[in-house]
Write a protein that holds these residues in place. Sequence first.
Motif, mmCIF file in Angstrom:
data_model
loop_
_atom_site.group_PDB
_atom_site.id
_atom_site.type_symbol
_atom_site.label_atom_id
_atom_site.label_comp_id
_atom_site.label_asym_id
_atom_site.label_seq_id
_atom_site.Cartn_x
_atom_site.Cartn_y
_atom_site.Cartn_z
ATOM 1 N N ILE A 1 -0.460 3.975 5.260
ATOM 2 C CA ILE A 1 -1.418 2.887 4.963
ATOM 3 C C ILE A 1 -0.857 1.546 5.417
ATOM 4 O O ILE A 1 -1.571 0.735 5.994
ATOM 5 C CB ILE A 1 -1.733 2.828 3.449
ATOM 6 N N VAL B 1 -5.655 3.141 -4.795
ATOM 7 C CA VAL B 1 -4.880 2.049 -5.393
ATOM 8 C C VAL B 1 -4.370 1.091 -4.312
ATOM 9 O O VAL B 1 -4.496 -0.130 -4.427
ATOM 10 C CB VAL B 1 -3.700 2.604 -6.229
ATOM 11 N N ALA B 2 -3.822 1.660 -3.238
ATOM 12 C CA ALA B 2 -3.326 0.811 -2.145
ATOM 13 C C ALA B 2 -4.476 0.032 -1.503
ATOM 14 O O ALA B 2 -4.330 -1.139 -1.168
ATOM 15 C CB ALA B 2 -2.598 1.647 -1.102
ATOM 16 N N SER B 3 -5.622 0.679 -1.351
ATOM 17 C CA SER B 3 -6.771 0.034 -0.704
ATOM 18 C C SER B 3 -7.314 -1.119 -1.540
ATOM 19 O O SER B 3 -7.721 -2.148 -0.998
ATOM 20 C CB SER B 3 -7.889 1.052 -0.468
ATOM 21 N N ARG C 1 -5.659 -8.428 9.659
ATOM 22 C CA ARG C 1 -6.988 -7.901 9.302
ATOM 23 C C ARG C 1 -8.053 -8.980 9.155
ATOM 24 O O ARG C 1 -8.652 -9.148 8.098
ATOM 25 C CB ARG C 1 -6.869 -7.088 8.018
ATOM 26 N N ILE D 1 -4.596 0.758 7.142
ATOM 27 C CA ILE D 1 -5.472 -0.260 6.543
ATOM 28 C C ILE D 1 -6.149 -1.071 7.647
ATOM 29 O O ILE D 1 -7.178 -1.712 7.441
ATOM 30 C CB ILE D 1 -4.646 -1.180 5.591
ATOM 31 N N MET E 1 -3.960 7.532 -4.898
ATOM 32 C CA MET E 1 -2.937 6.595 -4.424
ATOM 33 C C MET E 1 -3.491 5.758 -3.263
ATOM 34 O O MET E 1 -3.252 4.553 -3.184
ATOM 35 C CB MET E 1 -1.702 7.360 -3.939
ATOM 36 N N GLY E 2 -4.228 6.424 -2.381
ATOM 37 C CA GLY E 2 -4.874 5.705 -1.278
ATOM 38 C C GLY E 2 -5.850 4.671 -1.820
ATOM 39 O O GLY E 2 -5.957 3.550 -1.298
ATOM 40 N N SER F 1 -5.466 -2.810 -3.816
ATOM 41 C CA SER F 1 -4.412 -3.823 -3.802
ATOM 42 C C SER F 1 -4.426 -4.619 -2.494
ATOM 43 O O SER F 1 -4.179 -5.819 -2.484
ATOM 44 C CB SER F 1 -3.026 -3.184 -3.935
ATOM 45 N N LEU F 2 -4.674 -3.916 -1.383
ATOM 46 C CA LEU F 2 -4.662 -4.570 -0.067
ATOM 47 C C LEU F 2 -6.037 -5.135 0.277
ATOM 48 O O LEU F 2 -6.216 -5.753 1.321
ATOM 49 C CB LEU F 2 -4.205 -3.593 1.020
ATOM 50 N N ARG F 3 -7.011 -4.894 -0.594
ATOM 51 C CA ARG F 3 -8.348 -5.485 -0.480
ATOM 52 C C ARG F 3 -9.078 -5.128 0.814
ATOM 53 O O ARG F 3 -9.434 -5.992 1.606
ATOM 54 C CB ARG F 3 -8.234 -7.018 -0.600
#
Lengths: 133, 133, 133, 133, 133, 133
Positions: F111, E73-75, B79, B115, E70-71, E77-79
């Motif tokens: 994700i 939170v993942a977003s 990314r 992502i 949840m999406g 965390s994955l920045r």
Amino acid sequence: MTTDRKEPIYLFSEKQVAEKSALARHFLDNRTRLNENVDKADNFLVKRFYNLDHNAYLEGAVPAKYKELMGLVASVSLRCDDCITYHAIQSYRLGVTRAEQEEAINVALVIGGSIVIPHLRRAYELLTELYFA
Amino acid sequence: MTTDRKEPIYLFSEKQVAEKSALARHFLDNRTRLNENVDKADNFLVKRFYNLDHNAYLEGAVPAKYKELMGLVASVSLRCDDCITYHAIQSYRLGVTRAEQEEAINVALVIGGSIVIPHLRRAYELLTELYFA
Amino acid sequence: MTTDRKEPIYLFSEKQVAEKSALARHFLDNRTRLNENVDKADNFLVKRFYNLDHNAYLEGAVPAKYKELMGLVASVSLRCDDCITYHAIQSYRLGVTRAEQEEAINVALVIGGSIVIPHLRRAYELLTELYFA
Amino acid sequence: MTTDRKEPIYLFSEKQVAEKSALARHFLDNRTRLNENVDKADNFLVKRFYNLDHNAYLEGAVPAKYKELMGLVASVSLRCDDCITYHAIQSYRLGVTRAEQEEAINVALVIGGSIVIPHLRRAYELLTELYFA
Amino acid sequence: MTTDRKEPIYLFSEKQVAEKSALARHFLDNRTRLNENVDKADNFLVKRFYNLDHNAYLEGAVPAKYKELMGLVASVSLRCDDCITYHAIQSYRLGVTRAEQEEAINVALVIGGSIVIPHLRRAYELLTELYFA
Amino acid sequence: MTTDRKEPIYLFSEKQVAEKSALARHFLDNRTRLNENVDKADNFLVKRFYNLDHNAYLEGAVPAKYKELMGLVASVSLRCDDCITYHAIQSYRLGVTRAEQEEAINVALVIGGSIVIPHLRRAYELLTELYFA
């Protein structure tokens, strides 16, 4: 803009790979056992994802062997040992040479940096087993 | 186990790419400006890293065009928009077709997940500019 | 096994940094504006995290200037431009030289690989503004 | 803007570390074995990368011991157990105290978050072995 | 073990969200424009991935609003800023309160660490626009 | 904007989980042993981080069970096996069903992409042990 896709032709079966390399055998046995458990769960979305995953590596505008090497480069960059082992085996089965595997890993090493080195070391151990005459 | 390496032959210059695509031009201008500043600092290790980076994408056992596509796959998986733009441009300059670029991005999409989609969207905008007849 | 911690002594205020570098000023203004909005939300856990974050960079067994450089190395490796700008500014405020900043960035470049280069380029632009005589 | 670089002076040899800690010994033995296999492959780019990697941690404007701690912080943030073990050992060999190692890990914990905790736990086990009187 | 899935019921349309928040409008307009370009490419695998992505957030054993969180939170965390904006908007459209969004972001902050803070700051700016009475 | 937080009510103790699943027992035993060593070090900042971590999953505007599932989604996306095992166990202890766990993992799979699959396989093995009648 989609090219016709078809299954690649493998030069070696998984069984042949497993007979050649203890590391490959250990990985393939474990993966088979765990996938059987995933299959039993019969989760709709997981099955569709597995199917999509399969489609991404078919013969197309880019030959399957280079797609597997792309998978290898991404796996080394993202530092996933299981994924590295899988794509190195798939590349081997499609007739990729050791020199080609090393050059792909080099692209990943330069992109991903020294954090990638522990995975490179383990990948080289697998390559040595696979390409031993 | 090292194959002779040589510079790839580009079908298009950076200047030609910049004339074709506003997104590419913006990226290349900015990169040139910032690299001039890095060059002025004359840092030994940075120069050596740039040199190593250059070496990883030369013609070898794996053709340069597939190495650039490998760079693209890793860049999408990790990314990095600037890296995606760079490798998509380099691939274009080496004669890679849009279908090949899309298939490489697909490998990265399946490996990297949703992502990756915001980067895929921006990559497709660049591809549309580059491959416009 | 905890060493006494105390606030580091800054050679330059944020205001002085902002006067010296347009890039730093832009970052600091934006950060102040956004942090004011976060403060208004008055979220208990966020406030505690900010507090913990502050504690991690205090003078201790490791001098504050090296902790800021560690923050810089992690920020480059993890590829976060805002974090890089922040720790480069903090390092500058604590009297870190440009040579020290470059060596820290080199550690991150080797660990993190070429994917880090776009961030390195932008970091060098900031360093050039900060360390201009 | 490059400072003269020279090899750091180690207080302890790898052998001494291996005698003190079973975890370190296991890591060092494994690394030696795998590196011998990488060496046999004699890949030009890998050798150059290893060389560059070596250069990044030499004495310079930043003392070697802080460079190793920077390597530790990046390794914890990027969550690579082998890399953590390596830099914790190198730091120990250069006379870094346990308090300094813990403070470096704290910087990484705050930057990298709770996802880092499993690696912190394993790092503390190594520290306990290394710094046992 | 698959639960019946059905489309969630949105309390607000994208248009209503765009009227309430300039940040949301900017994101949605840009996303629409770029997605139209992706649609034109008509890539088989991309379309299937988009479809799979849509399926993952439908009402099921877990209510759609918690899947969007949840999406989020993942977003965080994955920045990924675009992903954060998307899931914060979707959560808002499903009636998620600001307190719920903040708690979800807190989980991501603790898991992902301070590297997440620049994204948290921008997320809070969006929340302030969305939840302004 | 902070909601009252309180400890969640667990349907099963860690001991009961350990009796049901060998994988869970192995993880819990190892975690206990390593945490005792961390505790002995008595590091101020680590203790505060553990405390903050505990706070993030308490009952609040979002029920604890969904916070644990959020932790699971982030853990799968960030690919941390220990973290996945921990949050899957915590979710189980709070009465989360297998279908809910699978749907959370599906959000993370879409994700995070195929790089997540090796972790999904191991997670399913744990789920099969935990939810065996």
